[in-house]
Design a protein around this motif. Structure first.
Motif, PDB file in Angstrom:
ATOM      1  N   LEU A  52       0.832  -1.203   0.000  1.00 17.80           N
ATOM      2  CA  LEU A  52       0.000   0.000   0.000  1.00 17.80           C
ATOM      3  C   LEU A  52       0.869   1.255   0.000  1.00 17.80           C
ATOM      4  O   LEU A  52       0.590   2.224  -0.717  1.00 17.80           O
ATOM      5  N   ARG A  53       1.911   1.242   0.811  1.00 17.40           N
ATOM      6  CA  ARG A  53       2.789   2.412   0.899  1.00 17.40           C
ATOM      7  C   ARG A  53       3.527   2.645  -0.412  1.00 17.40           C
ATOM      8  O   ARG A  53       3.688   3.787  -0.852  1.00 17.40           O
ATOM      9  N   ASN A  54       3.969   1.558  -1.054  1.00 18.37           N
ATOM     10  CA  ASN A  54       4.677   1.712  -2.328  1.00 18.37           C
ATOM     11  C   ASN A  54       3.774   2.334  -3.389  1.00 18.37           C
ATOM     12  O   ASN A  54       4.192   3.218  -4.142  1.00 18.37           O
ATOM     13  N   VAL A  55       2.523   1.859  -3.442  1.00 16.70           N
ATOM     14  CA  VAL A  55       1.575   2.414  -4.409  1.00 16.70           C
ATOM     15  C   VAL A  55       1.325   3.890  -4.116  1.00 16.70           C
ATOM     16  O   VAL A  55       1.329   4.736  -5.023  1.00 16.70           O
ATOM     17  N   ALA A  56       1.114   4.221  -2.841  1.00 21.98           N
ATOM     18  CA  ALA A  56       0.846   5.608  -2.459  1.00 21.98           C
ATOM     19  C   ALA A  56       2.040   6.508  -2.773  1.00 21.98           C
ATOM     20  O   ALA A  56       1.876   7.660  -3.198  1.00 21.98           O
ATOM     21  N   THR A  57       3.243   5.992  -2.573  1.00 22.30           N
ATOM     22  CA  THR A  57       4.444   6.777  -2.857  1.00 22.30           C
ATOM     23  C   THR A  57       4.549   7.107  -4.333  1.00 22.30           C
ATOM     24  O   THR A  57       4.831   8.253  -4.713  1.00 22.30           O
ATOM     25  N   ILE A  58       4.309   6.108  -5.191  1.00 23.01           N
ATOM     26  CA  ILE A  58       4.342   6.343  -6.632  1.00 23.01           C
ATOM     27  C   ILE A  58       3.283   7.379  -7.021  1.00 23.01           C
ATOM     28  O   ILE A  58       3.543   8.311  -7.799  1.00 23.01           O
ATOM     29  N   GLU A  59       2.072   7.224  -6.479  1.00 24.09           N
ATOM     30  CA  GLU A  59       0.995   8.168  -6.780  1.00 24.09           C
ATOM     31  C   GLU A  59       1.372   9.585  -6.323  1.00 24.09           C
ATOM     32  O   GLU A  59       1.113  10.560  -7.033  1.00 24.09           O
TER      33      GLU A  59
END
Length: 349
Positions: free
Chosen positions: A41-48
């Motif tokens: 979840l954190r990786n996706v949010a970081t990319i976004e």
């Protein structure tokens, strides 16, 4: 000086703050997902966040292009300005997420964050980490990266050092005395920072970095798992309008904080609601798994890896049943398969 005498708590603001704070308190219960799922979840949010924050300032890179760039950052040649901005933003966000406790809100540290933000940008080498020396009034950009007009005029280079000193002094006193709710302090800090626009370039991106830093310092530990930047990008017209309406009054006798406060709190509300949906989706996915699949996940969390033979030994399950279960876990992105044949083993994604 910063005049907050006109800062009023409306019923809408009170409701929004209460909703965000309720989620803040419930995050420990909501955040009981497996560490690897939280990491995902954190990786996706970081990319976004990286993609949205740089696109707000005119970048053309999609989230997929950002992810591809960052996955090959060590060998990538950052030829375009968009790529340089993404690399710098990613590095600063990584710093914020991992060592936010050690970053005080001072002029020197803000300058250091700005320096790191523009680390890869050759065009900005001369003014990294230094206050502006020429005017930099703020423009709005369309989806193609073209400037479509001036949003507001910023502080002059001459006034900038004094205005930044005043902002930090106000923040220190407000944070220490708790005269206002932390979310209100953060909102005022951000809008005044953007009104000053202390650096030649990178102020918008830095303001969003500082927002994340301040929210973490205020105890909103869920922030890295849901992108506030993407909420702002999706509401870009409202973002610019709220900034213009409030910033045009900041230096007057009766600043109108309400337009920006309303936008900022609604953005926080959308951020936390988006994360609620994602967490619930993750939990439902796990609840739908058969008992054997859950036992496999428990085993690999404890031992780091798992094989068919491990689960035959532990659970007495048949190889065919295990083969189908492992496939389900791989298809759902919960496990990754390594090796082949008798050497096959599985690890967490």
């Amino acid at each position: 000086m910063i005049n907050t005498e006109t800062l009023k708590i409306t019923l809408e603001l009170l409701t929004l703050i209460a909703e965000v704070d309720e989620f803040k308190g419930a995050w420990r219960a909501l955040g009981t997902l497996a560490p690897e799922r939280l990491k995902a979840l954190r990786n996706v949010a970081t990319i976004e966040s990286i993609g949205s924050s740089t696109r707000i300032e005119g970048s053309q890179l999609s989230d997929r292009e950002v992810e591809k760039l960052l996955s090959n950052l060590e060998i990538a040649r950052l030829g375009s300005r968009d790529e340089q901005e993404v690399a710098g933003y990613a590095e600063v966000m990584d710093t914020i997420i991992h060592v936010w406790q050690d970053i005080p809100i001072t002029e020197n540290y803000i300058k250091q964050l700005h320096r790191d933000l523009l680390k890869y940008s050759g065009k900005d080498e001369r003014h990294r980490g230094a206050y502006k020396t020429v005017r930099n009034d703020v423009g709005a950009f369309d989806d193609q990266g073209n400037m479509i007009g001036v949003v507001f005029q910023t502080a002059s280079p001459f006034d900038t050092p004094r205005r930044m000193e005043e902002l930090i002094a106000w923040f220190d006193e407000a944070w220490e005395t708790k005269h206002f709710h932390p979310l209100l302090i953060i909102a005022v800090f951000v809008v005044v920072f953007l009104e000053i626009h202390p650096f030649q370039d990178g102020n918008g991106r830095l303001s969003r970095v500082l927002t994340t830093l301040l929210l973490l310092k205020a105890g909103y530990a869920y922030v890295p798992y849901s992108s506030l930047e993407s909420v702002i990008e999706n509401s870009k017209e409202g973002y610019y309008l709220a900034l213009r309406q409030t910033q045009g009054t900041i230096r007057g006798d009766a600043p109108d904080w309400q337009p920006w406060l309303g936008f900022f709190m609604r953005a926080l509300q959308q951020q936390k609601r988006g994360l609620e949906v994602k967490v619930e989706r993750e939990k439902n996915a796990l609840m739908e798994l058969p008992e054997l699949a859950i036992k496999i996940l428990d085993y690999v969390r404890d031992h780091g890896r798992v094989t068919t033979r491990d689960m035959v030994r532990e659970e007495g399950a048949s190889p065919n049943t295990l083969k189908a279960t492992f496939k389900t876990l791989v298809d759902r992105g919960l496990l990754v398969r390594y090796g082949a044949g008798r050497s096959t083993w599985y690890g967490l994604n």
